[in-house]
Each structure stands twice: as C-alpha cells, then as structure tokens.
Design a protein around this motif. Structure first.
Motif, PDB file in Angstrom:
ATOM      1  N   LEU A 239       0.731  -1.182   0.000  1.00 21.87           N
ATOM      2  CA  LEU A 239       0.056  -0.048  -0.019  1.00 21.87           C
ATOM      3  C   LEU A 239       0.943   1.215  -0.020  1.00 21.87           C
ATOM      4  O   LEU A 239       0.340   2.101  -0.112  1.00 21.87           O
ATOM      5  N   LYS A 240       2.188   1.109   0.177  1.00 20.90           N
ATOM      6  CA  LYS A 240       3.057   2.216   0.232  1.00 20.90           C
ATOM      7  C   LYS A 240       2.943   3.172  -0.767  1.00 20.90           C
ATOM      8  O   LYS A 240       2.798   4.460  -0.744  1.00 20.90           O
ATOM      9  N   ASP A 241       3.247   2.527  -1.980  1.00 21.89           N
ATOM     10  CA  ASP A 241       3.371   3.478  -3.205  1.00 21.89           C
ATOM     11  C   ASP A 241       2.207   3.826  -3.516  1.00 21.89           C
ATOM     12  O   ASP A 241       2.318   5.183  -3.972  1.00 21.89           O
ATOM     13  N   PRO A 242       1.008   3.394  -3.511  1.00 19.81           N
ATOM     14  CA  PRO A 242      -0.344   4.128  -4.020  1.00 19.81           C
ATOM     15  C   PRO A 242      -0.486   5.330  -3.034  1.00 19.81           C
ATOM     16  O   PRO A 242      -1.003   6.259  -3.532  1.00 19.81           O
ATOM     17  N   LEU A 243      -0.102   5.187  -1.745  1.00 17.80           N
ATOM     18  CA  LEU A 243      -0.468   6.266  -0.933  1.00 17.80           C
ATOM     19  C   LEU A 243       0.482   7.423  -1.061  1.00 17.80           C
ATOM     20  O   LEU A 243       0.163   8.462  -0.994  1.00 17.80           O
ATOM     21  N   LEU A 244       1.671   6.928  -1.411  1.00 20.09           N
ATOM     22  CA  LEU A 244       2.655   7.925  -1.655  1.00 20.09           C
ATOM     23  C   LEU A 244       2.278   9.012  -2.678  1.00 20.09           C
ATOM     24  O   LEU A 244       3.057  10.106  -2.755  1.00 20.09           O
ATOM     25  N   GLN A 245       1.545   8.507  -3.739  1.00 21.48           N
ATOM     26  CA  GLN A 245       1.073   9.449  -4.907  1.00 21.48           C
ATOM     27  C   GLN A 245      -0.088  10.630  -4.374  1.00 21.48           C
ATOM     28  O   GLN A 245      -0.079  11.401  -5.167  1.00 21.48           O
ATOM     29  N   GLN A 246      -0.290  10.353  -3.075  1.00 19.93           N
ATOM     30  CA  GLN A 246      -1.285  11.315  -2.636  1.00 19.93           C
ATOM     31  C   GLN A 246      -0.299  12.640  -2.298  1.00 19.93           C
ATOM     32  O   GLN A 246       0.650  12.574  -1.639  1.00 19.93           O
ATOM     33  N   THR A 247      -0.756  13.861  -2.590  1.00 11.19           N
ATOM     34  CA  THR A 247      -0.201  15.145  -2.326  1.00 11.19           C
ATOM     35  C   THR A 247       0.025  15.320  -1.088  1.00 11.19           C
ATOM     36  O   THR A 247       1.074  16.015  -0.638  1.00 11.19           O
ATOM     37  N   TRP A 248      -0.870  15.125  -0.273  1.00  8.95           N
ATOM     38  CA  TRP A 248      -0.648  15.699   1.125  1.00  8.95           C
ATOM     39  C   TRP A 248       0.043  14.355   2.100  1.00  8.95           C
ATOM     40  O   TRP A 248       0.433  14.572   3.350  1.00  8.95           O
ATOM     41  N   VAL A 249       0.532  13.459   1.459  1.00  6.25           N
ATOM     42  CA  VAL A 249       1.412  12.516   2.337  1.00  6.25           C
ATOM     43  C   VAL A 249       2.887  12.946   2.200  1.00  6.25           C
ATOM     44  O   VAL A 249       3.418  12.969   1.165  1.00  6.25           O
ATOM     45  N   ASP A 250       3.499  12.725   3.305  1.00 10.85           N
ATOM     46  CA  ASP A 250       4.862  13.197   3.136  1.00 10.85           C
ATOM     47  C   ASP A 250       5.861  12.103   2.996  1.00 10.85           C
ATOM     48  O   ASP A 250       6.528  11.713   2.369  1.00 10.85           O
ATOM     49  N   LYS A 251       5.744  11.093   3.838  1.00 10.90           N
ATOM     50  CA  LYS A 251       6.375   9.789   3.981  1.00 10.90           C
ATOM     51  C   LYS A 251       5.533   8.923   4.516  1.00 10.90           C
ATOM     52  O   LYS A 251       4.752   8.828   5.576  1.00 10.90           O
ATOM     53  N   ILE A 252       6.162   7.270   4.570  1.00  8.64           N
ATOM     54  CA  ILE A 252       5.447   6.268   5.129  1.00  8.64           C
ATOM     55  C   ILE A 252       6.337   5.393   5.724  1.00  8.64           C
ATOM     56  O   ILE A 252       7.284   4.927   5.036  1.00  8.64           O
ATOM     57  N   ASN A 253       6.124   4.853   6.896  1.00  7.65           N
ATOM     58  CA  ASN A 253       7.051   3.814   7.422  1.00  7.65           C
ATOM     59  C   ASN A 253       6.246   2.647   7.803  1.00  7.65           C
ATOM     60  O   ASN A 253       5.024   2.708   8.175  1.00  7.65           O
ATOM     61  N   ILE A 254       6.859   1.259   7.420  1.00  2.00           N
ATOM     62  CA  ILE A 254       5.713   0.152   7.356  1.00  2.00           C
ATOM     63  C   ILE A 254       6.790  -0.785   7.987  1.00  2.00           C
ATOM     64  O   ILE A 254       7.978  -0.921   7.833  1.00  2.00           O
ATOM     65  N   ASN A 255       5.989  -1.319   9.027  1.00  6.14           N
ATOM     66  CA  ASN A 255       6.563  -2.508   9.713  1.00  6.14           C
ATOM     67  C   ASN A 255       5.523  -3.676   9.837  1.00  6.14           C
ATOM     68  O   ASN A 255       4.883  -3.876  10.629  1.00  6.14           O
ATOM     69  N   ASN A 256       5.687  -4.503   9.037  1.00  6.70           N
ATOM     70  CA  ASN A 256       4.696  -5.641   8.866  1.00  6.70           C
ATOM     71  C   ASN A 256       3.274  -5.243   8.659  1.00  6.70           C
ATOM     72  O   ASN A 256       2.948  -4.504   7.555  1.00  6.70           O
ATOM     73  N   ASN A 257       2.544  -5.305   9.401  1.00 10.51           N
ATOM     74  CA  ASN A 257       1.125  -4.834   9.291  1.00 10.51           C
ATOM     75  C   ASN A 257       0.637  -3.464  10.056  1.00 10.51           C
ATOM     76  O   ASN A 257      -0.296  -3.073  10.070  1.00 10.51           O
ATOM     77  N   HIS A 258       1.839  -2.802  10.490  1.00 16.92           N
ATOM     78  CA  HIS A 258       1.842  -1.380  11.149  1.00 16.92           C
ATOM     79  C   HIS A 258       2.110  -0.418  10.180  1.00 16.92           C
ATOM     80  O   HIS A 258       3.536  -0.520   9.616  1.00 16.92           O
TER      81      HIS A 258
END
Lengths: 305, 255
Positions: A239-258
């Motif tokens: 889900l990381k890449d599709p979310l990063l395409q949103q202009t209001w998203v800065d960055k995303i950290n993922i740890n398994n299901n968190h």
C-alpha cells in the motif's frame, strides 16, 4: 479562587520568580510543572504564607494574602515535598497535635483522626512512632495533616514522589475525591502521567516565568502531530506506493502490518484519508492520530522548540 | 491558651521520650553528690599519694565553700551539658523543618518558643534546686555542717538557675539566627566563659550583667540592694532574647 499577578521573588542575587501571573478557578486541579529549581516550591511556600515575596499581588479566596495570612491558613492545606515530623511522636499523637493547633475540640479530633487515618490507610500504624515510618507512610501522614482542616484550597508539592504505584493510584483517587468535594487543588509534580490523569489545567514554569498555561485538552489539541498510526489486518507493504502518490502524504514507514503515515497538512489529510484508505481491500484494525504526550509538550516548552 | 496547652503537651511528650530534662536532673544531682564525697576523700587521696593532707587547709571546706565549688563546676561543665542537651529542641524545629507543617496550620511562633522556654526553664530550676539540696544534704552528713539552713540553699539555687535560664533564652536567640545547634552552643559558651567575665571587670557594667547572678547566688540570701539591678537587667535581657527569637522565627523564610 487564587489570583496571582506579577509575582516576583529573589534569593540574594538570584531572581527565582520574574513576575508570574496565573488564576486558578474554584474546584479546579491545577498542575504546576517545571524543572528542578524552576521555582515551584518557592511559589507554593509564598502562596501558603511560609515565604515572603518581593513584589506582586496575590488574592486567595477573595482576600489579599498580605495581611491575611493567619486567616487564610485556616482555609489552606499544604503538603510539602518531604514532610517532616517529630520522630518520637506516634502518628495518632501528631494528628491530635495538629487538631488542637487547628482549634478542634476533643470529640471532633477523635472523629477526624479516625476518618483521616482510614483515608490514608495508616490506622494500624497510627500507634507506632513516626520515626519508624517509611517515606511513603510519612507522605500519607502528611496528606492527612494537609487536609485536616477541610481546606478549600490544597497545595500539594510532589505528593506522589515517594509512593509505590499502588500508593500513587490511591493518592490520585483521594485527590479526585477532594475535587468532587469542590476543593481547589494546586499540584506540583514531576510525574506527568499523574498530571494527565487528574489535572484540568496546567502551567509550565521555566526560568522564573510561566511559559505555558492551558487546559490539558486544548494543549493536547494544539500539540497534535501530523502523524497517523494505522494497524492493518495483514502485511501492508503493497500500500506504500499508492499512498505516496497522494500530494498531502509526506512519508510512510511500514513494519509488517503497522503503518506510520506522515502528512504535510493534517486538515487536508483528515478529509481525504478515510476515503483513500477505504479503496484498499485490506481491512483496517485501528487508525489513530498520534497525540503528543505531556512529556513531549513539556520538553518542547522548556527547550524552546 | 488552648493552643499553648497543645504545644506544652507536645514539649512534655518530647521530654518524656528524649529524656532531656531527666539528663539535666541526673547531671545536676551527680555533681551535687560528687562534690562532698570528693571533699571527704581528698585528704586520704593526698595522703596515699604522699602529699601532706594539710594542703586541704588551702581549700574552703565550709558548707558554703562546698556549695560554691559545686556552683563553679555547674557553671562550667554543667553549662556545656545544659546547652548541648537543650539546643536540639529548637534547632531541630528549624533545621529539620519540623516547624513547617504546624506553621502551615496557623501554628504560633510565640507559643512554640514560650512553651519550650517555660518547660526547660522549669526543668532547670527543679534540677538546680535538687542539685543544691543533694549537695547540702551530703555536706551535712559527711561534714556535720549546721550553719546554712535550707532556705539559704534554695535562695542560692534559685538565683543560680535564673542565670542559666537567661542563657537558654540567649541560646534560643542564637539558634533562631544561625539555625544550627552547635555553633549557637559555642557562641553561648563564649559569652558565658569569656565575654561576661571580661565585662564584669568594668564596675559600671557589673551591676547589670546577668553574670552577677552567680555572685549573688553565692551569698545564699536575697541581698536586694545589690540583687535588684542584676535581676532587673536579667529579666529585661531574657525578655529581649525571647522577643528576638519569636520575631526571627515569625519572619523566617522557609525555602
């Protein structure tokens, strides 16, 4: 209930209080925070009439403190940080002594002693000499002394610092019980989780001035961070890449299901986030906006960040 | 008044459990007892050590002489014991901050100081009179004295204890200023052992120094012509010391 304006205090060349102002409303629990040496105890000693002050205007229960100290001491209770007692006295004897100083008669003293010893859980230890009490027991006896005269205003200086977790919880319950009886409480403590649990408003004293004074709710709202914590039912890496395409998203950290989602604009994110997340087929277990703890806020304020 | 009784009861309890006044009474009685015994045994000790027992003739072994010697010991070693025993009662209130909680409940500095002063003052009078009587009793038993009656002994003891009562008020004043026990004791001893004997050399001051009570007590009767100015100035100075102590504690900054 308490109004303080431009309060100043100097010890030698060191100015401890550089003109502080605050107001405490009746029935409120007011958390007074600050680093060691910030002037919290000095402020308490001034408000309880134990220390003089250089300049400022203090009104307690509608009366100016200057010239009314003896009168006001009848409606005030004070628990110092490390209360000291005559070690040769028994707990019950000390309470009796305080009762007599407070002007109670024999019958009232006996009733009040029973009531308070039960409240602070010292009934069994009351016939032992105070010299043999632990610090926590002395703190509880101090609390009994401070509320002996049914004070309208109670000053508590680090009341739970010597208590174990069980004792601390009991103390907080006692304080909340006193609030229910409409007692105004001025609380100084280092244990910020206690403040979060019971205080209505807080003030942070730093370098002799009050840097922040606010209700706890407003404060936490002001210091909300633009970070969302999302717990998914399964691995959410895809889900990381599709979310990063949103202009209001800065960055995303993922740890398994968190997932930790940082946004540029919290308001914009609030409107869009649920809509975007609902497009994914992976179910969400929980979603929350990360709140700053009082500790984070305290550190920010005293470090000037 | 109710407040005063609360404080006085607390002081009384403190004494029952810390034995301060009991220590004073035992010290005074022991000194009183030792003096006649030592005087009785001294010729034998001198003889056994090869000295001439007639050397005893150089000492005043009269009934009054025995009491004066006792007073000499009390005003030196006795005073050290008294000040060291009593210093804690006020020093701990201030230094160990026992005073904060009662004060936050409206406790009165005047009552605090006066209840202590009254209790220790009374204790000192009792200890001194007992010590004087014990000394006199054993003096009579061992030396078969008959001259000085009990009233003279009590009058001497009373004046002697008044000097010590003045020194307690001075000790209280110094403790309230310095807020430490030992330095206050040392200063009190300094005043009694050095300053007063020095000032006593000035004839204009002699009649007004509390120190004069020691000389007055050695007469074993109230000689009002010389006693009145000394007694008057001692009462005034004691009152001033107590007033200063109360004032200082009232205005004391609690940190």
């Amino acid at each position: 209930m308490i109004q303080v304006k431009n309060l100043q205090k100097q010890f030698g060349k060191h100015q401890v209080l550089k003109g502080i102002d605050f107001t405490i409303n009746p029935g409120e629990i007011y958390g007074f925070l600050g680093q060691n040496g910030a002037g919290k105890t000095t402020t308490m000693n001034i408000l309880t009439g134990l220390t003089s002050y250089r300049e400022g205007d203090i009104r307690i229960d509608g009366l100016p403190l200057q010239g009314n100290i003896e009168k006001l001491q009848k409606v005030i209770g004070y628990l110092p940080e490390d209360p000291q007692f005559y070690p040769y006295m028994k707990g019950i004897e000390y309470l009796e002594y305080i009762g007599k100083i407070s002007g109670y008669n024999r019958e009232d003293i006996n009733n009040r002693n029973r009531e308070l010893l039960k409240l602070v859980d010292l009934t069994e230890a009351s016939t032992r000499k105070i010299g043999g009490y632990s610090r926590g027991m002395r703190q509880r006896l101090g609390l009994a002394v401070s509320v002996y005269n049914h004070p309208k205003i109670l000053f508590l200086d680090e009341p739970s610092s010597a208590l174990d977790p069980q004792g601390r919880r009991e103390l907080l319950d006692i304080i909340l019980g006193l609030k229910d009886e409409n007692t105004t409480i001025f609380l100084s403590t280092h244990i910020l989780s206690d403040v979060e649990k019971i205080c209505d408003r807080i003030a942070i004293l730093h370098e002799g001035t009050i840097h922040l004074e606010e209700s706890l709710e407003t404060l936490q709202e002001q210091y909300l961070q633009p970070i969302y914590e999302i717990q998914w039912e399964g691995n959410c890496s895809a889900l990381k890449d599709p979310l990063l395409q949103q202009t209001w998203v800065d960055k995303i950290n993922i740890n398994n299901n968190h997932m930790t989602l940082y946004v540029h604009d919290r308001k914009k994110a609030q409107g869009k986030l649920l809509e975007v997340l609902s497009e994914f087929s992976l179910p969400i277990i929980s979603l929350s906006l990360k709140r700053s703890s009082l500790e984070d806020i305290f550190v920010k304020v005293v470090n000037g960040k | 008044m109710k407040n005063f009784f609360a404080y006085f009861k607390k002081e009384f309890l403190e004494n029952l459990r810390t034995y301060r006044i009991l220590i004073l009474i035992i010290t005074y009685i022991l000194f009183g007892l030792m003096e006649p015994i030592m005087y009785r045994m001294l010729p034998m000790i001198l003889e056994s050590e090869g000295f001439d027992p007639a050397m005893m003739g150089m000492m005043d072994t009269s009934q009054q002489g025995l009491l004066r010697s006792y007073m000499g010991n009390l005003s030196q070693i006795g005073l050290i014991v008294v000040t060291l025993t009593i210093m804690g009662t006020l020093a701990h209130e201030l230094q160990r901050k026992y005073w904060i909680l009662p004060r936050s409940k409206g406790g009165s500095a005047t009552t605090l100081v006066l209840s202590k002063f009254l209790l220790y003052g009374t204790g000192l009078v009792v200890a001194t009179l007992l010590g004087f009587m014990v000394n006199n009793f054993y003096g009579r038993v061992l030396f078969e004295y008959t001259g000085l009656d009990i009233s003279g002994v009590l009058q001497g003891g009373m004046l002697f204890s008044l000097y010590f009562i003045f020194l307690i008020s001075l000790l209280f004043l110094l403790i309230s200023i310095i807020q430490k026990g030992i330095p206050s004791v040392l200063l009190t001893l300094f005043v009694s052992f050095l300053i007063f004997p020095l000032l006593n050399n000035f004839s204009s001051l002699q009649n007004f120094l509390p120190y004069g009570l020691i000389e007055e007590s050695a007469k074993f009767f109230f000689d009002w012509s010389s006693l009145a100015p000394v007694l008057g100035s001692t009462i005034v100075l004691t009152a001033l010391c107590l007033f200063g102590t109360i004032r200082r504690i009232k205005t004391m900054e609690i940190l």
